[in-house]
Design a protein around this motif. Structure first.
Motif, short mmCIF file in Angstrom:
data_model
loop_
_atom_site.label_atom_id
_atom_site.label_comp_id
_atom_site.label_asym_id
_atom_site.label_seq_id
_atom_site.Cartn_x
_atom_site.Cartn_y
_atom_site.Cartn_z
N ARG A 126 5.20 2.58 14.06
CA ARG A 126 5.48 2.69 12.22
C ARG A 126 4.36 1.90 11.46
N ASN A 127 3.62 1.01 11.96
CA ASN A 127 2.70 0.32 11.33
C ASN A 127 1.24 0.82 11.54
N ASN A 128 1.27 1.96 11.76
CA ASN A 128 -0.22 2.65 12.12
C ASN A 128 -0.67 2.13 13.47
N GLU A 129 -0.12 1.38 13.96
CA GLU A 129 -0.64 0.83 15.29
C GLU A 129 -0.77 2.09 16.31
N LEU A 130 -1.83 1.91 17.32
CA LEU A 130 -1.81 2.76 18.31
C LEU A 130 -1.15 2.31 19.44
N LEU A 131 -0.22 2.97 19.91
CA LEU A 131 0.64 2.91 20.90
C LEU A 131 0.29 3.02 22.22
N PHE A 132 -0.26 4.24 22.37
CA PHE A 132 -0.89 4.74 23.41
C PHE A 132 -1.65 6.21 23.30
N ASN A 133 -2.61 6.42 24.27
CA ASN A 133 -3.45 7.88 24.10
C ASN A 133 -2.62 8.80 25.24
N VAL A 134 -2.73 10.10 25.06
CA VAL A 134 -2.25 10.92 25.72
C VAL A 134 -3.32 12.15 25.95
N GLU A 135 -3.24 12.55 27.18
CA GLU A 135 -4.42 13.99 27.34
C GLU A 135 -3.71 14.99 26.33
N LYS A 324 6.52 25.99 -0.08
CA LYS A 324 5.84 24.77 -0.32
C LYS A 324 6.50 23.57 0.43
N ARG A 325 7.68 23.52 0.42
CA ARG A 325 8.41 22.22 1.02
C ARG A 325 8.40 22.45 2.63
N ARG A 326 8.33 23.52 3.28
CA ARG A 326 8.50 23.96 4.37
C ARG A 326 6.86 23.46 5.11
N CYS A 327 6.04 23.63 4.22
CA CYS A 327 4.30 23.45 4.63
C CYS A 327 4.17 21.96 4.70
N HIS A 328 5.18 21.09 4.31
CA HIS A 328 4.99 19.51 4.06
C HIS A 328 6.60 18.93 4.44
N ARG A 329 6.80 19.25 5.75
CA ARG A 329 8.14 18.76 6.22
C ARG A 329 8.00 17.16 6.51
N GLU A 330 9.30 16.63 6.37
CA GLU A 330 9.31 15.23 6.91
C GLU A 330 9.25 15.29 8.25
N MET A 331 8.45 14.26 8.78
CA MET A 331 8.50 14.13 10.46
C MET A 331 9.32 13.05 10.93
N PRO A 332 10.15 13.49 11.90
CA PRO A 332 11.04 12.40 12.48
C PRO A 332 10.61 11.39 13.40
N PHE A 333 9.27 11.25 13.50
CA PHE A 333 8.54 10.00 14.05
C PHE A 333 7.36 9.40 13.35
N PRO A 334 7.08 8.40 13.73
CA PRO A 334 6.05 7.48 13.10
C PRO A 334 4.87 8.33 12.93
N THR A 335 4.44 8.55 11.79
CA THR A 335 3.32 9.30 11.56
C THR A 335 1.98 8.47 10.74
N LYS A 336 0.72 8.57 11.17
CA LYS A 336 -0.30 7.75 10.69
C LYS A 336 -0.86 8.68 9.62
N ILE A 337 -0.97 8.41 8.44
CA ILE A 337 -1.73 9.06 7.49
C ILE A 337 -2.94 8.40 7.16
N GLN A 338 -4.27 8.85 7.59
CA GLN A 338 -5.37 8.49 7.60
C GLN A 338 -6.12 8.77 6.31
N ASP A 339 -7.17 8.18 5.94
CA ASP A 339 -7.76 8.39 4.92
C ASP A 339 -8.66 9.85 5.24
N SER A 340 -8.73 10.91 4.56
CA SER A 340 -9.05 12.31 4.87
C SER A 340 -10.51 12.29 4.70
N VAL A 341 -11.00 11.49 3.81
CA VAL A 341 -12.56 11.62 3.71
C VAL A 341 -13.48 10.57 4.06
#
Length: 341
Positions: A126-135, A324-341
């Motif tokens: 929830r705080n953008n922390e890395l919980l784990f990596n997965v293959e 438009k709404r369905r292209c931007h749906r709310e996620m049910p789990f923590p999601t990290k929004i990174q700087d895209s540039v």
């Protein structure tokens, strides 16, 4: 012939959508009883947090992995949940996830792992922390949010060129056909550049890398002219064309870019992912969409492009707002929004 909303439905499953729960549909009735929630916990958290949807076969397989491999788990059939990968550090949690996936792979538990990539995807808290990596190939088994980039390249036409093409729109789009040898969605149409974001990689650098690997686009041109135009988000329920087990849940965040190319810059296949590129009018792209020739999430990205470039409007598309709404749906789990540039 399929409608634009049907194309969205193919990529973004309605039975999980907070805006479109559609209780009572065949899809809801078939899939919901077989879903469990995967939780994880870190020392900093007072309670476990949900990170993914898993199917009943994955739930049963995870519960049966030896504790020595996966660590301690808390299983609740009543709550339809399993709390796993509770080790003290990210490194330890990632190691437990890797060991679990390797155990399944060695025992041929899941077909999807036959597409092993040796590439890691991140799972965030929830705080953008890395919980784990997965293959990468295992990420659909855990139903965690994964991240990628999609870029649409286009060429502006002169008035004369537009009139000659007989198009209502003054641009053409570069559309690639995926290699027929690809493990997933072989031979279908794609976005000009697309790919997954590996753990530790930024969206922009991922896009630059993929632009070179898939389309041979000059790095300087891409870095200077690619425009960050936001994100699309959806939850895909995998089927046979995705490879592996049907019904796995795949929530995805795609960072989206547009790039106007000069007429003398022509995308070229490089890494074997693409068979060829087509330079098509909007009408030709629309025809391919209605014939379901696109990979599902690429069709969604094309429709997102159309909404931003005036091809689809509230006047010519009755489902415009829902699309438009369905292209931007709310996620049910923590999601990290990174700087895209």
């Amino acid at each position: 012939m399929r409608s634009n909303l049907e194309l969205i439905d193919e990529c973004d499953s309605t039975f999980l959508d907070v805006f479109f729960p559609y209780l009572g549909t065949d899809q809801h009735n078939t899939l919901t009883p077989n879903l469990y929630t995967l939780f994880t916990r870190t020392p900093e958290l007072s309670s476990p947090i949900p990170v993914g949807y898993i199917t009943k076969p994955v739930f049963e397989a995870l519960a049966s992995v030896p504790t020595l491999i996966k660590g301690e788990c808390e299983v609740s059939d009543a709550n339809r949940s399993i709390t796993a990968f509770q080790q003290a550090t990210e490194k330890e949690r990632s190691a437990a996830v890797a060991a679990t996936c390797a155990y399944w792979r060695s025992n041929k538990t899941f077909e999807v792992l036959s597409g092993w990539r040796n590439e890691l995807y991140p799972v965030y808290g929830r705080n953008n922390e890395l919980l784990f990596n997965v293959e990468r190939s295992a990420s659909p088994l855990f139903g965690v949010v994964t991240y990628g980039i999609h870029m649409s390249c286009f060429v502006t036409m002169t008035n004369e060129e537009q009139e000659k093409e007989g198009s209502k729109f003054n641009f053409k789009m570069w559309i690639p056909r995926r290699s027929s040898k690809k493990q997933t969605y072989g031979g279908l149409l794609d976005n000009t550049v697309a790919g997954g974001i590996a753990s530790g990689e930024s969206p922009f650098e991922s896009m630059v890398r993929e632009a070179d690997e898939e389309a041979s686009l000059p790095e300087g041109l891409v870095r200077t002219n690619a425009k960050d135009v936001g994100m699309v988000t959806y939850i895909y329920v995998r089927e046979s064309r995705a490879g592996g087990e049907n019904g796995l849940i795949q929530p995805e965040v795609q960072y989206v870019y547009d790039l106007e190319l000069p007429k003398d810059v022509i995308p070229q296949p490089k890494d074997g992912e693409v068979e060829e590129f087509y330079l098509w009018t909007v009408e030709k792209v629309q025809e391919a969409l209605t014939n379901w020739e696109f990979k599902p999430n690429c069709a969604l990205c094309v429709l997102d492009f159309f909404t931003r470039h005036g091809v689809l409007t509230g006047e010519n598309e009755s489902d415009f707002e829902e699309i438009k709404r369905r292209c931007h749906r709310e996620m049910p789990f923590p999601t990290k929004i990174q700087d895209s540039v």
